[in-house]
Design an enzyme around this catalytic site. Structure first.
Site, PDB file in Angstrom:
ATOM      1  N   ARG A 144       0.869  -1.026  -0.208  1.00 12.08           N
ATOM      2  CA  ARG A 144       0.047   0.063   0.047  1.00 12.08           C
ATOM      3  C   ARG A 144       0.779   1.387  -0.061  1.00 12.08           C
ATOM      4  O   ARG A 144       0.531   2.261  -0.552  1.00 12.08           O
ATOM      5  CB  ARG A 144      -0.961  -0.074   1.199  1.00 12.08           C
ATOM      6  CG  ARG A 144      -1.648   1.114   1.735  1.00 12.08           C
ATOM      7  CD  ARG A 144      -2.330   0.866   2.847  1.00 12.08           C
ATOM      8  NE  ARG A 144      -3.154   2.212   3.310  1.00 12.08           N
ATOM      9  CZ  ARG A 144      -3.895   2.155   4.184  1.00 12.08           C
ATOM     10  NH1 ARG A 144      -4.121   1.252   5.163  1.00 12.08           N
ATOM     11  NH2 ARG A 144      -4.473   3.434   4.541  1.00 12.08           N
TER      12      ARG A 144
ATOM     13  N   ASN B  97       2.538   1.777  15.053  1.00 14.19           N
ATOM     14  CA  ASN B  97       1.428   0.887  14.574  1.00 14.19           C
ATOM     15  C   ASN B  97       1.493   0.809  13.136  1.00 14.19           C
ATOM     16  O   ASN B  97       1.179  -0.444  12.641  1.00 14.19           O
ATOM     17  CB  ASN B  97      -0.142   0.990  14.983  1.00 14.19           C
ATOM     18  CG  ASN B  97      -0.540   2.520  14.555  1.00 14.19           C
ATOM     19  OD1 ASN B  97       0.130   3.339  14.177  1.00 14.19           O
ATOM     20  ND2 ASN B  97      -1.809   2.581  14.243  1.00 14.19           N
TER      21      ASN B  97
ATOM     22  N   GLU C 220      -2.261  13.764  13.476  1.00 17.16           N
ATOM     23  CA  GLU C 220      -2.929  12.810  13.512  1.00 17.16           C
ATOM     24  C   GLU C 220      -3.197  12.157  14.741  1.00 17.16           C
ATOM     25  O   GLU C 220      -2.124  11.472  15.024  1.00 17.16           O
ATOM     26  CB  GLU C 220      -2.610  11.905  12.127  1.00 17.16           C
ATOM     27  CG  GLU C 220      -2.709  12.417  10.770  1.00 17.16           C
ATOM     28  CD  GLU C 220      -2.162  11.318   9.902  1.00 17.16           C
ATOM     29  OE1 GLU C 220      -2.705  11.319   8.746  1.00 17.16           O
ATOM     30  OE2 GLU C 220      -1.430  10.361  10.257  1.00 17.16           O
TER      31      GLU C 220
ATOM     32  N   CYS D  81      -5.553   3.501  14.449  1.00 18.58           N
ATOM     33  CA  CYS D  81      -6.373   4.752  14.831  1.00 18.58           C
ATOM     34  C   CYS D  81      -7.982   4.662  14.530  1.00 18.58           C
ATOM     35  O   CYS D  81      -8.812   5.359  15.225  1.00 18.58           O
ATOM     36  CB  CYS D  81      -5.996   6.192  14.345  1.00 18.58           C
ATOM     37  SG  CYS D  81      -5.830   5.886  12.586  1.00 18.58           S
ATOM     38  N   THR D  82      -8.252   3.966  13.262  1.00 16.26           N
ATOM     39  CA  THR D  82      -9.503   3.994  12.860  1.00 16.26           C
ATOM     40  C   THR D  82     -10.037   2.751  13.453  1.00 16.26           C
ATOM     41  O   THR D  82     -11.336   2.369  12.731  1.00 16.26           O
ATOM     42  CB  THR D  82      -9.423   4.033  11.369  1.00 16.26           C
ATOM     43  OG1 THR D  82      -8.378   3.080  10.955  1.00 16.26           O
ATOM     44  CG2 THR D  82      -9.327   5.526  10.824  1.00 16.26           C
TER      45      THR D  82
HETATM   46  P1  NAP Z   1       2.949   8.031  20.879  1.00 13.01           P
HETATM   47  O1  NAP Z   1       3.334   7.401  22.201  1.00 13.01           O
HETATM   48  O2  NAP Z   1       2.275   9.394  20.793  1.00 13.01           O
HETATM   49  O3  NAP Z   1       4.189   8.075  19.899  1.00 13.01           O
HETATM   50  C1  NAP Z   1       4.105   8.740  18.761  1.00 13.01           C
HETATM   51  C2  NAP Z   1       5.599   9.503  18.338  1.00 13.01           C
HETATM   52  O4  NAP Z   1       5.576  10.295  19.018  1.00 13.01           O
HETATM   53  C3  NAP Z   1       6.596   8.317  18.458  1.00 13.01           C
HETATM   54  O5  NAP Z   1       7.615   8.612  17.327  1.00 13.01           O
HETATM   55  C4  NAP Z   1       7.216   8.884  19.703  1.00 13.01           C
HETATM   56  O6  NAP Z   1       8.642   8.444  19.983  1.00 13.01           O
HETATM   57  C5  NAP Z   1       7.111  10.329  19.578  1.00 13.01           C
HETATM   58  N1  NAP Z   1       7.045  11.080  20.835  1.00 13.01           N
HETATM   59  C6  NAP Z   1       6.909  10.608  22.027  1.00 13.01           C
HETATM   60  N2  NAP Z   1       7.241  11.568  23.044  1.00 13.01           N
HETATM   61  C7  NAP Z   1       7.341  12.864  22.083  1.00 13.01           C
HETATM   62  C8  NAP Z   1       7.756  14.314  22.570  1.00 13.01           C
HETATM   63  N3  NAP Z   1       7.552  14.590  23.820  1.00 13.01           N
HETATM   64  N4  NAP Z   1       7.881  15.209  21.703  1.00 13.01           N
HETATM   65  C9  NAP Z   1       7.941  14.620  20.289  1.00 13.01           C
HETATM   66  N5  NAP Z   1       7.777  13.366  19.954  1.00 13.01           N
HETATM   67  C10 NAP Z   1       7.384  12.346  20.976  1.00 13.01           C
HETATM   68  O7  NAP Z   1       1.833   7.180  19.981  1.00 13.01           O
HETATM   69  P2  NAP Z   1       2.143   5.604  19.606  1.00 13.01           P
HETATM   70  O8  NAP Z   1       1.953   4.608  20.874  1.00 13.01           O
HETATM   71  O9  NAP Z   1       3.144   5.406  18.724  1.00 13.01           O
HETATM   72  O10 NAP Z   1       0.822   5.433  18.532  1.00 13.01           O
HETATM   73  C11 NAP Z   1      -0.580   5.143  19.030  1.00 13.01           C
HETATM   74  C12 NAP Z   1      -1.365   6.421  19.111  1.00 13.01           C
HETATM   75  O11 NAP Z   1      -1.344   6.918  17.776  1.00 13.01           O
HETATM   76  C13 NAP Z   1      -2.956   6.084  19.323  1.00 13.01           C
HETATM   77  O12 NAP Z   1      -3.285   7.174  20.091  1.00 13.01           O
HETATM   78  C14 NAP Z   1      -3.474   6.242  17.858  1.00 13.01           C
HETATM   79  O13 NAP Z   1      -4.889   6.477  17.755  1.00 13.01           O
HETATM   80  C15 NAP Z   1      -2.582   7.324  17.309  1.00 13.01           C
HETATM   81  N6  NAP Z   1      -2.731   7.248  15.786  1.00 13.01           N
HETATM   82  C16 NAP Z   1      -3.489   7.975  15.140  1.00 13.01           C
HETATM   83  C17 NAP Z   1      -3.414   7.976  13.757  1.00 13.01           C
HETATM   84  C18 NAP Z   1      -4.368   8.945  12.735  1.00 13.01           C
HETATM   85  O14 NAP Z   1      -4.185   8.897  11.672  1.00 13.01           O
HETATM   86  N7  NAP Z   1      -5.305   9.816  13.474  1.00 13.01           N
HETATM   87  C19 NAP Z   1      -2.726   6.964  13.168  1.00 13.01           C
HETATM   88  C20 NAP Z   1      -2.132   6.010  13.766  1.00 13.01           C
HETATM   89  C21 NAP Z   1      -1.915   6.335  15.133  1.00 13.01           C
HETATM   90  P3  NAP Z   1       9.005   7.424  20.945  1.00 13.01           P
HETATM   91  O15 NAP Z   1       8.500   6.094  20.285  1.00 13.01           O
HETATM   92  O16 NAP Z   1      10.400   7.229  21.086  1.00 13.01           O
HETATM   93  O17 NAP Z   1       8.305   7.560  22.363  1.00 13.01           O
HETATM   94  O1  G3H Z   2      -3.602   3.699  12.651  1.00 11.24           O
HETATM   95  C1  G3H Z   2      -4.140   4.589  11.728  1.00 11.24           C
HETATM   96  C2  G3H Z   2      -3.925   4.159  10.311  1.00 11.24           C
HETATM   97  O2  G3H Z   2      -3.852   5.240   9.558  1.00 11.24           O
HETATM   98  C3  G3H Z   2      -5.251   3.394  10.046  1.00 11.24           C
HETATM   99  O3  G3H Z   2      -5.243   2.832   8.773  1.00 11.24           O
HETATM  100  O4  G3H Z   2      -7.626   2.339   8.634  1.00 11.24           O
HETATM  101  O5  G3H Z   2      -6.234   1.585   6.758  1.00 11.24           O
HETATM  102  O6  G3H Z   2      -5.799   0.721   9.073  1.00 11.24           O
HETATM  103  P1  G3H Z   2      -6.232   1.788   8.364  1.00 11.24           P
END
Ligand code: NAP
Ligand code: G3H
Length: 483
Positions: free
Chosen positions: A111, A162, A258, A292-293
């Site tokens: 993809r 993820n 996001e 996220c979705t």
């Molecule tokens: P996360 O813990 O917020 O980490 C995301 C990124 O931020 C990582 O690269 C992390 O690095 C970095 N980070 C951590 N602390 C930071 C700081 N103080 N300043 C700048 N960057 C920092 O999220 P995750 O656990 O990887 O992902 C899960 C979350 O992402 C869920 O809430 C999900 O819904 C959301 N998500 C949203 C979308 C969307 O499109 N809306 C898509 C995918 C995921 P480290 O790993 O080094 O801590």
């Molecule tokens: O986790 C967030 C991704 O953007 C979700 O993509 O709906 O294709 O799994 P997806």
């Protein structure tokens, strides 16, 4: 081609066209989510190293922006081809680093190759605008505006664990296509995937300094990099908590965020319940709900509540559970113990407050079995929190108004699904939902990647999607001819 990115399992960062070891010999051990074995070590970069990277990014961008759209597009086509050719390498790295099953890893990589190609197609056909001043108050036909799109400069891309390939490349490709340079800070768990991806763009011919990587824990280096004077734009995907922290630190640097979601599947009394149940189960449990979705709550009209519950129960039994080393599974171990504890905490809280567990509620290490909960009430945390795990609460509603009210009461606003045979009702409800996207008779999901993708409220700021990401990471520049 990936030999140069590591030595004795110690990974390097791509800095100004060279793969460089950690200056201070300071490394983070990346362990397999599946068997705790060591996947590799990635450098913890110092502030001094970050300064150097950003200085080079600034310089490289000046040269890169002068290249033709055609040249950039051709490099992107090449990157897509290299990525596809090495799908096997990516799958093996991803499976251990983030615990996704092989089939899903492969589809993420393919993809992403498509995304990169589509970005190249889009940039290639991008045209500039020309406006004449005629027809506007005080306007003069003697004024002609040439409107070009300018890159912003240095884009900081921060990706989550993820989708370590897709959500890094979907920032990198549009950013460089429009003439920016990019510094990628991948999620620590997922950073080895990110380094492999950077190597793909390098091999495709991106100039030195146009793509560079910064590894290290976000909690240590994050605040420094997001508030750095040499960053012109931040493109972040991750949790709402970190997104909010970034906006507090980055001052006037523009952002796309996001963030998290609590997507509702709203089921009306006339829905095709067989189809609805299949969509909800796949939407809620694929990759253990770590999307996220993912569908993260069901709001169902009371008339069809029991029938839907029976069908969900029937289908959840077919959700496959296991270790992706052995086979492809829907539900796999969660990314870490903290996440698994959090999900179990939500289940326990719901039980204590009177919910009924229909299925699941079983844990082996970080593997949580798909869990279906009914009689969920609004005082329970599972009704509001994003679990990022395989748990699905069902809330019974008496009216469409109640469904809309509960859906909108969430702090999040990423997507919602409406299941009904009546398109008028669907459109009416869709109009009232405070989300970026409403899916009708389908699970919530991101694609197609050419569509706008956005969250409102605590789910984000700004719009992604190939064309939209290009627009977000560029600005109009107007030159007015006065003749
Ligand atoms: P996360 O813990 O917020 O980490 C995301 C990124 O931020 C990582 O690269 C992390 O690095 C970095 N980070 C951590 N602390 C930071 C700081 N103080 N300043 C700048 N960057 C920092 O999220 P995750 O656990 O990887 O992902 C899960 C979350 O992402 C869920 O809430 C999900 O819904 C959301 N998500 C949203 C979308 C969307 O499109 N809306 C898509 C995918 C995921 P480290 O790993 O080094 O801590
Ligand atoms: O986790 C967030 C991704 O953007 C979700 O993509 O709906 O294709 O799994 P997806």
């Amino acid at each position: 081609m990936f030999e140069k990115i590591k030595e004795n399992n110690k990974y390097k960062n791509l800095i100004n066209g060279n793969w460089i070891n950690s200056e201070n010999n300071d490394y983070i051990e990346i362990k397999s989510v599946l068997d705790n074995s060591t996947v590799g070590f990635v450098p913890t970069m110092s502030q001094k190293e970050v300064d150097f990277v950003l200085e080079k990014a600034k310089l490289a961008q000046k040269k890169w922006r002068e290249t033709s759209l055609d040249k950039r597009a051709n490099i992107l086509y090449k990157a897509a081809e290299i990525l596809e050719k090495n799908v096997g390498v990516f799958v093996e790295s991803m499976i251990h680093e983030i615990g996704k099953d092989r089939k899903s890893c492969k589809s993420e990589v393919l993809r992403t190759a498509d995304f990169i190609r589509y970005t190249a197609d889009t940039i290639r056909t991008m045209t500039n605008e020309c406006l004449v001043g005629d027809g506007f108050y005080g306007g003069s036909p003697k004024k002609t505006g040439i409107i070009k799109r300018e890159p912003l400069g240095v884009v900081l891309a921060i990706s989550p664990f993820n989708y370590p390939i897709n959500l890094a490349a979907s920032k990198i490709a549009p950013a460089i296509a429009v003439g920016n340079s990019v510094v990628l800070k991948p999620s620590t768990q997922g950073s080895i995937c990110g380094l492999h991806l950077a190597r793909v763009f390098e091999e495709a011919g991106v100039f030195e300094g146009v793509i560079q990587t910064v590894t290290g824990k976000g909690s240590e280096i994050g605040d420094y990099i997001v508030s750095h004077k040499d960053i012109d734009f931040i493109n972040f995907t991750g949790s709402t908590a970190i997104g909010k922290r970034i906006t507090n630190k980055c001052g006037m640097i523009p952002v796309i965020l996001e963030l998290g979601g609590k997507d509702a599947g709203i089921v009306l009394e006339d829905a095709d319940l067989e189809h609805t149940a299949s969509q909800i189960i796949s939407g809620a449990f694929s990759y253990s709900g770590q999307r996220c979705t993912a569908i993260k709550r069901v709001l169902v009209m009371e008339e069809v509540h029991d029938e839907l519950v029976d069908k969900l129960l029937d289908k959840i039994k077919n959700v496959t559970v296991g270790n992706p080393i052995d086979d492809n599974f829907d539900v796999v171990p969660l990314i870490n113990e903290k996440s698994a504890d959090f999900v179990m905490g939500l289940i326990d809280d719901a039980k204590e407050k009177g919910a009924t567990i229909l299925y699941g509620d079983k844990r082996e290490g970080n593997l949580i079995y798909p869990t279906l909960i009914k009689n969920v009430t609004l005082d329970m945390n599972v009704a509001w929190e994003e679990p990022f795990g395989p748990v699905l609460p069902i809330i019974k509603v008496k009216s469409y108004e109640e469904a809309i009210e509960i859906a909108n009461k969430s702090e999040y606003g990423l997507q919602s699904s409406i299941f009904t045979k009546d398109i008028n009702k669907a459109l009416n409800i869709a109009d009232k939902l405070e989300v970026g996207t409403v899916q009708i008779n389908n699970k919530t999901e991101r694609g197609p990647d050419s569509f706008p993708f956005l969250g409102v409220k605590s789910s984000g700021i700004g719009v992604q999607g190939v064309k939209y990401s290009i627009e977000a990471m560029s600005r109009p520049k107007v030159t007015v001819l006065n003749i």
